[in-house]
Scaffold this active site. Structure first.
Site, PDB file in Angstrom:
ATOM      1  N   TYR A 112     -11.370 102.640  20.158  1.00 22.24           N
ATOM      2  CA  TYR A 112     -11.474 101.398  20.914  1.00 22.24           C
ATOM      3  C   TYR A 112     -11.143 101.595  22.390  1.00 22.24           C
ATOM      4  CZ  TYR A 112     -11.250 100.064  16.083  1.00 22.24           C
ATOM      5  OH  TYR A 112     -11.486 100.021  14.736  1.00 22.24           O
ATOM      6  N   TYR A 126     -11.181  92.319   8.418  1.00 14.62           N
ATOM      7  CA  TYR A 126     -11.600  93.569   9.055  1.00 14.62           C
ATOM      8  C   TYR A 126     -12.093  94.514   7.966  1.00 14.62           C
ATOM      9  CZ  TYR A 126     -11.705  98.034  11.372  1.00 14.62           C
ATOM     10  OH  TYR A 126     -12.131  99.256  11.846  1.00 14.62           O
ATOM     11  N   ASP A 140     -11.907  94.843  -0.665  1.00 16.69           N
ATOM     12  CA  ASP A 140     -11.678  95.968   0.232  1.00 16.69           C
ATOM     13  C   ASP A 140     -10.178  96.258   0.226  1.00 16.69           C
ATOM     14  OD1 ASP A 140     -11.165  97.638   2.356  1.00 16.69           O
ATOM     15  OD2 ASP A 140     -12.497  96.613   3.772  1.00 16.69           O
ATOM     16  N   LYS A 198      -7.978 105.157   3.400  1.00 14.74           N
ATOM     17  CA  LYS A 198      -6.706 105.314   4.116  1.00 14.74           C
ATOM     18  C   LYS A 198      -5.666 106.164   3.364  1.00 14.74           C
ATOM     19  CE  LYS A 198      -6.987 102.079   7.819  1.00 14.74           C
ATOM     20  NZ  LYS A 198      -7.907 100.947   7.883  1.00 14.74           N
TER      21      LYS A 198
HETATM   22  C1  LIG Z   1      -9.358 100.833   8.095  1.00 14.26           C
HETATM   23  C2  LIG Z   1     -10.127  99.889   7.283  1.00 14.26           C
HETATM   24  C3  LIG Z   1     -11.501 100.076   7.060  1.00 14.26           C
HETATM   25  C4  LIG Z   1     -12.291 101.191   7.714  1.00 14.26           C
HETATM   26  O1  LIG Z   1     -11.876 102.463   7.304  1.00 14.26           O
HETATM   27  P1  LIG Z   1     -12.200 103.734   8.233  1.00 14.26           P
HETATM   28  O2  LIG Z   1     -11.716 104.899   7.416  1.00 14.26           O
HETATM   29  O3  LIG Z   1     -11.444 103.542   9.499  1.00 14.26           O
HETATM   30  O4  LIG Z   1     -13.669 103.746   8.440  1.00 14.26           O
HETATM   31  C5  LIG Z   1     -12.157  99.176   6.260  1.00 14.26           C
HETATM   32  N1  LIG Z   1     -11.500  98.140   5.682  1.00 14.26           N
HETATM   33  C6  LIG Z   1     -10.178  97.943   5.859  1.00 14.26           C
HETATM   34  C7  LIG Z   1      -9.505  96.805   5.171  1.00 14.26           C
HETATM   35  C8  LIG Z   1      -9.444  98.799   6.673  1.00 14.26           C
HETATM   36  O5  LIG Z   1      -8.137  98.579   6.873  1.00 14.26           O
END
Ligand SMILES: *Cc1c(COP(=O)(O)O)cnc(C)c1O
Length: 454
Positions: free
Chosen positions: A42, A174, A275, A304
């Site tokens: 960013y 997000y 997610d 993550k």
């Molecule tokens: C970090 C994140 C993503 C994206 O993952 P990247 O490995 O950075 O592409 C998608 N969804 C959520 C909820 C996240 O915290």
């Protein structure tokens, strides 16, 4: 005469001079090269903020190449964006990486398979809610969301209903930075507002009312059901972050809304995607945040903390209904296959990380950090300019009533010997689970200091 504005043809050496490959970079030279050539998350190019140079890390400490604010070591309050749950250089994970390195770092996944990927997939199916059964290994969280969305759209296409191709989500979310994920991130004030006229137009519900423990708002739940019903004919899926909205604003909501989503999706023939990229692997106090609600999605993304923060890997899991639906279609394959799919090194470390997590009383550790954060951040609530302090699992958030002065807040935290990365109106922490009580207290003091300065 050569035009002075056109660079001479041929290879250019870096502006700050070519570093000697045999020698460690002097931190000053490193920063010059960094500013000249390297994009940061960013960030503008060239960067306007000078990053800190990390020479090494172990346990919960980052060791700096050159002191900053008089500190050459910082306690990590960020787990490298939710990922390093066991801290750095954990002997078990180091050993898993080394052992796999001696076998192979990578081999393509088309037509070939290997033990680390198979073990990991089986393990993920075992620890995630029934009836998730099939695993697509992706190379980052955003890509796993792309795959999840593709699964959902293709499912309906295969069933002869291609009109069901939109997504519904709630505001404040997000889901990553690639195209489809961007389209379901919060459309206002978020990182992707610039693209609002260009991205696929999705259906947005209001953000869920805040508060993990807040009594569910029946009016909100009804509006959510109604919106799903109204758009069902064009919806492939509802996609949300369960319980904690992370990079969209660090808010918590009642698990009850997940049950509402599950019921409404079942009633109206819409798939449900959770997610869990940020929330997975214990962060909220349940192994997966959906555990707070006791419902399971049709598709789930993890990432993550999957590899304990060692290597990049994520996964999209789906049910047999979704997989079989896709496979019954005119094009019976899921056309997605990243070059580094199933990377053995990442998969081996992921297996070791999951074993390490489940081999201890991780819930107790997360609870211990939760009480430390509650106690340590209580005082921040009384600071002028602080709007809210909230804690859930190993996540602590101080929300200001104004945009944070990121540079000043970061400096204040570093002065207190802690690494934090505030954004928007938020100073927050999600420490590694191995963080001791004294270091949790220290992180809280730094968050408070940063909130006061920022
Ligand atoms: C970090 C994140 C993503 C994206 O993952 P990247 O490995 O950075 O592409 C998608 N969804 C959520 C909820 C996240 O915290």
């Amino acid at each position: 005469m050569p035009d002075p504005h056109v660079p001479a043809a041929g290879p250019r050496s870096p502006a700050a001079g070519r570093p000697d490959p045999g020698l460690p970079l002097d931190p000053g030279v490193l920063l010059d090269l960094d500013r000249e050539h390297v994009w940061h998350p960013y960030g503008p190019m060239p960067s306007r903020q000078q990053p800190l140079v990390v020479a090494s890390a172990s346990g919960v400490r980052l060791r700096l190449a050159a002191p900053a604010e008089g500190r050459d070591e910082l306690v990590d309050g960020m787990s490298s964006w939710w990922s390093a749950i066991h801290g750095y250089r954990h002997p078990t994970l180091d050993e898993a990486a080394r052992a796999q390195l001696d076998r192979m770092s990578h081999v393509m996944f088309g037509g070939l398979t290997h033990e680390p990927a198979v073990r990991l997939a089986a393990r993920l199916v075992e620890i995630t809610p029934e009836p998730l059964r099939h695993v697509f290994l992706a190379d980052s969280g955003s890509v796993s969301v792309e795959v999840a969305v593709k699964m959902c759209l293709q499912y309906w296409r295969s069933l002869g209903r291609p009109g069901k191709h939109r997504l519904l989500t709630w505001r404040g979310g997000y889901h990553g930075d690639t195209w489809q994920p961007m389209s379901v991130c919060d459309p206002e004030g978020g990182m992707h507002e610039l693209w609002s006229g260009v991205l696929p137009r999705q259906v947005f519900a209001d953000a869920p009312p805040p508060g993990f423990d807040a009594p569910p708002d029946a009016g909100y739940a009804r509006r959510l059901r109604d919106l799903i019903g109204e758009h069902a004919h064009e919806l492939a899926a509802v996609i949300v972050e369960p319980v904690v909205q992370g990079a969209g604003g660090m808010t918590f909501h009642s698990p009850e809304y997940l049950r509402v989503l599950r019921e409404a999706c079942d009633e109206h023939d819409v798939l449900l995607v959770f997610d869990e990229i940020a929330t997975g692997f214990g962060r909220t106090g349940e192994l997966f945040a959906t555990g707070h609600a006791g419902v399971s999605p049709d598709v789930m993304c993890v990432g993550k903390a999957l590899t304990g923060g060692y290597l990049t890997m994520a996964a999209a899991l789906c049910t047999s209904r979704v997989a079989e639906g896709i496979s019954r279609g005119e094009v019976p394959v899921l056309a997605h296959g990243p070059t580094f799919m199933g990377n053995p090194l990442a998969a081996a470390v992921a297996c070791a990380s999951i074993d390490l997590l489940l081999g201890q009383d991780w819930a107790l550790e997360v609870k211990r950090i939760e009480s430390g954060l509650r106690e340590g951040l209580a005082e921040a609530a009384r600071l002028p300019g602080v709007r809210d302090v909230r804690v859930l699992g190993a996540i602590g958030v101080v929300q200001l009533d104004h945009p944070v002065d990121m540079a000043a807040a970061t400096r204040a935290a570093v002065r207190s010997g802690v690494w934090l990365r505030p954004f928007r109106d938020l100073v927050y922490t999600m420490p590694p689970y191995v963080t001791g009580d004294e270091d949790v207290a220290r992180i809280c003091a730094a968050v408070t200091e940063a909130a006061a300065q920022g």
